[in-house]
Motif scaffolding. Structure first.
Motif, PDB file in Angstrom:
ATOM      1  N   THR A  41       0.840  -1.200   0.000  1.00  0.00           N
ATOM      2  CA  THR A  41       0.000   0.000   0.000  1.00  0.00           C
ATOM      3  C   THR A  41       0.875   1.250   0.000  1.00  0.00           C
ATOM      4  N   ARG A  66       1.775  12.483  -2.479  1.00  0.00           N
ATOM      5  CA  ARG A  66       0.604  11.605  -2.643  1.00  0.00           C
ATOM      6  C   ARG A  66      -0.680  12.328  -2.259  1.00  0.00           C
ATOM      7  N   THR A 110       2.133   4.594   1.441  1.00  0.00           N
ATOM      8  CA  THR A 110       2.158   5.410   2.652  1.00  0.00           C
ATOM      9  C   THR A 110       2.174   6.861   2.180  1.00  0.00           C
ATOM     10  N   GLU A 114       2.696 -10.461   3.931  1.00  0.00           N
ATOM     11  CA  GLU A 114       2.787  -9.534   2.793  1.00  0.00           C
ATOM     12  C   GLU A 114       4.165  -9.628   2.138  1.00  0.00           C
ATOM     13  N   ARG A 164       6.915   2.944 -10.232  1.00  0.00           N
ATOM     14  CA  ARG A 164       7.458   3.231 -11.565  1.00  0.00           C
ATOM     15  C   ARG A 164       6.866   2.282 -12.618  1.00  0.00           C
ATOM     16  N   HIS A 165       6.713   1.013 -12.249  1.00  0.00           N
ATOM     17  CA  HIS A 165       6.123   0.036 -13.174  1.00  0.00           C
ATOM     18  C   HIS A 165       4.644   0.360 -13.418  1.00  0.00           C
ATOM     19  N   GLY A 185       7.435  -2.382  -1.924  1.00  0.00           N
ATOM     20  CA  GLY A 185       6.322  -1.448  -1.984  1.00  0.00           C
ATOM     21  C   GLY A 185       5.439  -1.695  -3.191  1.00  0.00           C
ATOM     22  N   THR A 186       4.761  -0.653  -3.650  1.00  0.00           N
ATOM     23  CA  THR A 186       3.741  -0.775  -4.690  1.00  0.00           C
ATOM     24  C   THR A 186       4.319  -0.719  -6.108  1.00  0.00           C
ATOM     25  N   VAL A 187       5.633  -0.626  -6.212  1.00  0.00           N
ATOM     26  CA  VAL A 187       6.360  -0.587  -7.495  1.00  0.00           C
ATOM     27  C   VAL A 187       5.761   0.485  -8.429  1.00  0.00           C
ATOM     28  N   ASN A 247       7.931  -8.498 -10.741  1.00  0.00           N
ATOM     29  CA  ASN A 247       8.071  -9.786 -10.062  1.00  0.00           C
ATOM     30  C   ASN A 247       6.970  -9.952  -9.005  1.00  0.00           C
TER      31      ASN A 247
HETATM   32  P1  NAP Z   1       9.141  -0.222  -4.176  1.00  0.00           P
HETATM   33  O1  NAP Z   1       7.728  -0.272  -4.561  1.00  0.00           O
HETATM   34  O2  NAP Z   1       9.609  -1.319  -3.267  1.00  0.00           O
HETATM   35  O3  NAP Z   1      10.019  -0.202  -5.487  1.00  0.00           O
HETATM   36  C1  NAP Z   1      11.316   0.322  -5.582  1.00  0.00           C
HETATM   37  C2  NAP Z   1      12.022  -0.230  -6.799  1.00  0.00           C
HETATM   38  O4  NAP Z   1      12.456  -1.561  -6.519  1.00  0.00           O
HETATM   39  C3  NAP Z   1      11.146  -0.362  -8.021  1.00  0.00           C
HETATM   40  O5  NAP Z   1      11.074   0.847  -8.740  1.00  0.00           O
HETATM   41  C4  NAP Z   1      11.791  -1.493  -8.764  1.00  0.00           C
HETATM   42  O6  NAP Z   1      12.987  -1.089  -9.406  1.00  0.00           O
HETATM   43  C5  NAP Z   1      12.216  -2.403  -7.625  1.00  0.00           C
HETATM   44  N1  NAP Z   1      11.168  -3.382  -7.258  1.00  0.00           N
HETATM   45  C6  NAP Z   1      10.505  -3.459  -6.071  1.00  0.00           C
HETATM   46  N2  NAP Z   1       9.649  -4.462  -6.075  1.00  0.00           N
HETATM   47  C7  NAP Z   1       9.735  -5.032  -7.303  1.00  0.00           C
HETATM   48  C8  NAP Z   1       9.068  -6.128  -7.915  1.00  0.00           C
HETATM   49  N3  NAP Z   1       8.123  -6.825  -7.261  1.00  0.00           N
HETATM   50  N4  NAP Z   1       9.398  -6.441  -9.191  1.00  0.00           N
HETATM   51  C9  NAP Z   1      10.340  -5.749  -9.850  1.00  0.00           C
HETATM   52  N5  NAP Z   1      11.006  -4.700  -9.315  1.00  0.00           N
HETATM   53  C10 NAP Z   1      10.708  -4.353  -8.048  1.00  0.00           C
HETATM   54  O7  NAP Z   1       9.463   1.141  -3.421  1.00  0.00           O
HETATM   55  P2  NAP Z   1       9.072   2.657  -3.820  1.00  0.00           P
HETATM   56  O8  NAP Z   1       8.899   2.805  -5.290  1.00  0.00           O
HETATM   57  O9  NAP Z   1      10.052   3.452  -3.070  1.00  0.00           O
HETATM   58  O10 NAP Z   1       7.680   2.878  -3.128  1.00  0.00           O
HETATM   59  C11 NAP Z   1       6.454   2.883  -3.822  1.00  0.00           C
HETATM   60  C12 NAP Z   1       5.324   2.970  -2.816  1.00  0.00           C
HETATM   61  O11 NAP Z   1       5.314   1.809  -1.998  1.00  0.00           O
HETATM   62  C13 NAP Z   1       5.439   4.148  -1.873  1.00  0.00           C
HETATM   63  O12 NAP Z   1       4.241   4.914  -1.929  1.00  0.00           O
HETATM   64  C14 NAP Z   1       5.616   3.543  -0.502  1.00  0.00           C
HETATM   65  O13 NAP Z   1       4.902   4.247   0.471  1.00  0.00           O
HETATM   66  C15 NAP Z   1       5.055   2.165  -0.664  1.00  0.00           C
HETATM   67  N6  NAP Z   1       5.656   1.127   0.194  1.00  0.00           N
HETATM   68  C16 NAP Z   1       4.793   0.247   0.764  1.00  0.00           C
HETATM   69  C17 NAP Z   1       5.265  -0.804   1.512  1.00  0.00           C
HETATM   70  C18 NAP Z   1       4.280  -1.759   2.116  1.00  0.00           C
HETATM   71  O14 NAP Z   1       3.093  -1.666   1.874  1.00  0.00           O
HETATM   72  N7  NAP Z   1       4.723  -2.712   2.872  1.00  0.00           N
HETATM   73  C19 NAP Z   1       6.638  -0.982   1.675  1.00  0.00           C
HETATM   74  C20 NAP Z   1       7.514  -0.078   1.063  1.00  0.00           C
HETATM   75  C21 NAP Z   1       7.011   0.975   0.314  1.00  0.00           C
HETATM   76  P3  NAP Z   1      13.055  -0.553 -10.930  1.00  0.00           P
HETATM   77  O15 NAP Z   1      12.153   0.625 -10.988  1.00  0.00           O
HETATM   78  O16 NAP Z   1      14.494  -0.232 -11.086  1.00  0.00           O
HETATM   79  O17 NAP Z   1      12.589  -1.664 -11.836  1.00  0.00           O
END
Ligand code: NAP
Ligand code: MG
Length: 402
Positions: A75, A82, A77, A303, A311-312, A307-309, A325
């Motif tokens: 989800t 946001r 945060t 979980e 950029r993808h 995070g919510t990825v 992934n």
């Molecule tokens: P993220 O979603 O973990 O992604 C960061 C980067 O890591 C991605 O841009 C991607 O790299 C790579 N990545 C992460 N998971 C991947 C997957 N399943 N498959 C392929 N590549 C993956 O972190 P974020 O972009 O900093 O955060 C996005 C949102 O997630 C934020 O709003 C944050 O609040 C939320 N968040 C939630 C949780 C939770 O609910 N537990 C935890 C952390 C963050 P590339 O772009 O280089 O491909």
């Protein structure tokens, strides 16, 4: 094939962005064709949290306390960006923080080990799970900048007015001073969660602090862990053939680098913050890291660690192909279904969870993987697939296994 029947519903918490897209794909391709899926659905997507003033998150936590097992999608945060992007009424707290506060749990993070994605530390053959205490210490500190000469003191005023006073330092010039705290109640539930989790996984539990230097603060942690072990877990640990091992944090770090894994490492808040990032990076990928919140009362919330990825997701919205992934999110489902199967005595549900995980691993081991893994794999002859195709490849193997 007849669908596997469930007894008690799982608490299903939907989420945001790319992981919300994966969530639906996983249900459609890997769960609904095989399991007569019983869930109580809570939409923790940001729009629904905003619409309900975040009550939906509290409702989900209450449901986990009612049914015992939940599975959660990543989800958002909210941060100021946001709030603007979604036009939010306010900057809501992290859902994970709300769930953790209500369930009073400890978060355990474990890597998913697969051939072809090798840890940087070559002797790590089995997972190392980090349990991070998530209360107090430096995260709730009170700090002062000292501008010039003077005396810093630690003062405790008891409820009856009695004062205890200790000199921290007599400053000759500028410097800094900091106060931190923790409470026995939180340390106790942390300890219980760690012992329960290690027992569940049948893995040794390590705990480390710096009690040789911090003779009161860190010793409190050490003693509470020892008491919980002696009074509540010793017999069950011995029966399960696992051990509890206490050591100094620096010794633990040195040993971790030499061990072959297969253990749970309980860490104080700061140590857990630092070493969980070290471990996930050394094991290969955040997308191959699971996370489970275990409450001392025996509630479980599964979980993915990532995070919510975002950029993808933006690529997906533009109609571009993605290669995200889904393994950690699938493992959140398999973890929750397995736990439900164990609690409800449904061996076929446990077998399904095992098969689902096996199908994920064999897909990767056969060289079919998403872009994040293609970049780091040691396998040759790999084929990069899109988000949905990856899940469909897993489905093919799952069907064979069932
Ligand atoms: P993220 O979603 O973990 O992604 C960061 C980067 O890591 C991605 O841009 C991607 O790299 C790579 N990545 C992460 N998971 C991947 C997957 N399943 N498959 C392929 N590549 C993956 O972190 P974020 O972009 O900093 O955060 C996005 C949102 O997630 C934020 O709003 C944050 O609040 C939320 N968040 C939630 C949780 C939770 O609910 N537990 C935890 C952390 C963050 P590339 O772009 O280089 O491909
Ligand atoms: Mg960190």
């Amino acid at each position: 094939m007849e669908k596997i029947v469930m007894k008690t519903p799982l608490v299903e918490m939907d989420g945001d962005e790319m992981t919300r897209i994966l969530w639906q794909m996983i249900k459609d391709e890997l769960l609904l064709p095989f399991v007569d899926l019983k869930t109580e659905y809570y939409d923790l997507g940001l729009e629904e949290r905003d619409r309900t003033d975040d009550k939906v998150t509290e409702d989900a936590a209450n449901a986990i306390m009612k049914y015992g097992v939940g599975v959660k999608c990543a989800t958002i945060t909210p941060n100021p960006a946001r709030v603007t992007e979604y036009g939010l009424k306010k900057m809501y707290k992290s859902p994970n923080g709300t769930l953790r506060a209500m369930l009073d749990g400890t978060v355990f993070r474990a890597p998913i080990i697969v051939k072809g994605i090798e840890p940087c530390v070559k002797n790590w053959k089995k997972p190392i799970t980090i349990a991070r205490h998530a209360y107090g210490d430096v995260y709730k500190n009170t700090e002062l900048h000292v501008d010039g000469p003077g005396k810093a003191e630690l003062v405790f005023t008891a409820a009856d007015g009695t004062e205890t006073r200790k000199t921290i330092f007599e400053f000759d010039g500028p410097g800094v001073v900091q106060g931190v705290y923790n409470i026995d109640e939180s340390i106790l539930s942390f300890a219980r969660s760690c012992f329960a989790y290690a027992l569940d996984r049948k893995e040794d539990l390590w705990f480390s602090t710096k009690d040789t230097i911090s003779k009161t603060y860190d010793r409190e942690f050490k003693e509470i862990f020892e008491q919980v072990y002696e009074n509540e877990f010793k017999e069950r640990f011995e029966e399960a053939g696992i051990t509890f091992f206490y050591t100094l944090i620096d010794d633990a770090v040195a040993r971790i680098m030499k061990c072959d894994g297969g253990l749970v490492w309980a860490c104080k808040n700061y140590d857990g913050d630092v070493f969980s990032d070290m471990l996930s990076s050394a094991f290969g990928s955040l997308a191959m890291m699971t996370s489970v919140l275990v409450s001392p009362k025996g509630f479980y919330e599964y979980e993915a660690a990532h995070g919510t990825v975002q950029r993808h997701y933006y690529k997906h919205l533009k109609g571009e192909a993605t290669s995200t992934n889904s393994v950690a999110t699938i493992f959140a489902w398999s973890g929750a279904l397995r736990k439900r199967g164990e609690l409800d005595e449904l061996p076929e549900l446990v077998r399904f969870a095992d098969a689902l995980e096996k199908a994920c691993l064999s897909t990767i081991e056969e060289g079919v993987m998403t872009g994040d893994l293609v970049r780091i794999t040691t396998l040759s002859n790999v084929r990069q697939v899109g988000s949905l195709e990856f899940i469909q490849e897993i489905r093919k193997r799952l069907e064979k296994l069932l």
